[in-house]
Design an enzyme around this catalytic site. Structure first.
Site, PDB file in Angstrom:
ATOM      1  N   LYS A 107      29.538  55.069 -85.620  1.00 46.38           N
ATOM      2  CA  LYS A 107      30.407  56.056 -86.009  1.00 46.38           C
ATOM      3  C   LYS A 107      29.376  57.396 -86.237  1.00 46.38           C
ATOM      4  O   LYS A 107      28.560  57.594 -86.883  1.00 46.38           O
ATOM      5  CB  LYS A 107      31.021  55.698 -87.300  1.00 46.38           C
TER       6      LYS A 107
HETATM    7  O1  G3P Z   1      37.533  54.449 -92.041  1.00 41.99           O
HETATM    8  C1  G3P Z   1      37.650  55.824 -92.355  1.00 41.99           C
HETATM    9  C2  G3P Z   1      39.077  56.006 -92.747  1.00 41.99           C
HETATM   10  O2  G3P Z   1      39.987  54.940 -92.587  1.00 41.99           O
HETATM   11  C3  G3P Z   1      39.210  56.446 -94.299  1.00 41.99           C
HETATM   12  O3  G3P Z   1      40.347  56.365 -94.775  1.00 41.99           O
HETATM   13  O4  G3P Z   1      41.728  56.400 -97.028  1.00 41.99           O
HETATM   14  O5  G3P Z   1      39.341  57.215 -97.212  1.00 41.99           O
HETATM   15  O6  G3P Z   1      41.011  58.545 -96.044  1.00 41.99           O
HETATM   16  P1  G3P Z   1      40.537  57.243 -96.410  1.00 41.99           P
END
Ligand code: G3P
Length: 214
Positions: free
Chosen positions: A83
């Protein structure tokens, strides 16, 4: 549509894997910070449990250091995907890693132009964060729709991972738009299978079965 789980929690990953619907895993520094143990050991174990792509994120901001970090992470297992944050340095790193055959997932994507550039750099996956856009009252799914169209217009092979998913409806919308992948938190995965009419139906069948002569 492929379904990834968005977690670094081994128990959740093992459980989702046992359901037979899991195609991959995405992690990030925040998700790893919630787990006990060395992050390399955790990633290694995730790669052992799941056959598909497992995203592990670099934390350097400079392209050369991102590439060094990525090469080390890629040694953990064959299915590791790196990533890389969506920055100019990130684009440089993606180009180099792609040439070396290391798969990348461009993360923190919030605009169609960022997604276009990531695809041009050769990224394997791109991750638009829909929930975080919704949080600031922008329609996150509009972004996914635009990326699908742009990639389609030019035949980019980059796969779209809809990330930052908060509700099952995000997955319905992503599937209707034709996004390749959704990466889903465990709690939302569980909700995907639930329907009250299914539960009521099962209960009724079981009650009626008691009345059947055996
Ligand atoms: O993997 C990254 C992403 O899905 C983050 O999600 O809920 O932290 O915005 P969130």
């Amino acid at each position: 549509m492929k379904i990834f789980i968005d977690t670094a929690n081994l128990e959740q990953i093992r459980t989702a894997q046992s359901w037979g619907i899991l195609d991959g895993v995405t992690t990030n520094p925040t998700l790893l910070s919630r787990e006990k143990g060395n992050f390399r050991d955790i990633l290694k174990e995730i790669c052992r449990i799941v056959d598909g792509p497992v995203s592990a994120e670099v934390v350097s901001l400079n392209a050369d250091r991102m590439v060094e970090e990525a090469r080390e992470l890629a040694k953990i297992a064959d299915n590791i995907v790196i990533k890389i944050p969506m920055t100019l340095e990130g684009l440089k790193a993606i180009k180099i890693l792609t040439a070396e055959g290391i798969k990348t997932n461009t993360t923190l994507v919030f605009s169609p132009l960022q997604a276009l550039l990531a695809a041009k750099a050769g990224t394997t996956f791109v991750s638009p964060f829909v929930g975080r856009l919704d949080d600031i009252h922008h329609f996150g799914m509009d972004l996914v729709e635009q990326i699908v169209r742009i990639y389609d217009n030019y035949g980019f092979e980059t796969e779209i991972i809809v990330a930052s998913i908060r509700t099952p409806l995000h997955i319905v919308e992503a599937a209707n738009i034709g996004a390749h992948i959704c990466t889903v938190p465990f709690a939302v995965l569980e909700k995907m299978v639930k329907h009250p009419l299914t539960d009521i139906g099962i209960q009724k069948f079981l009650e009626d079965w008691k009345k059947v002569e055996k």
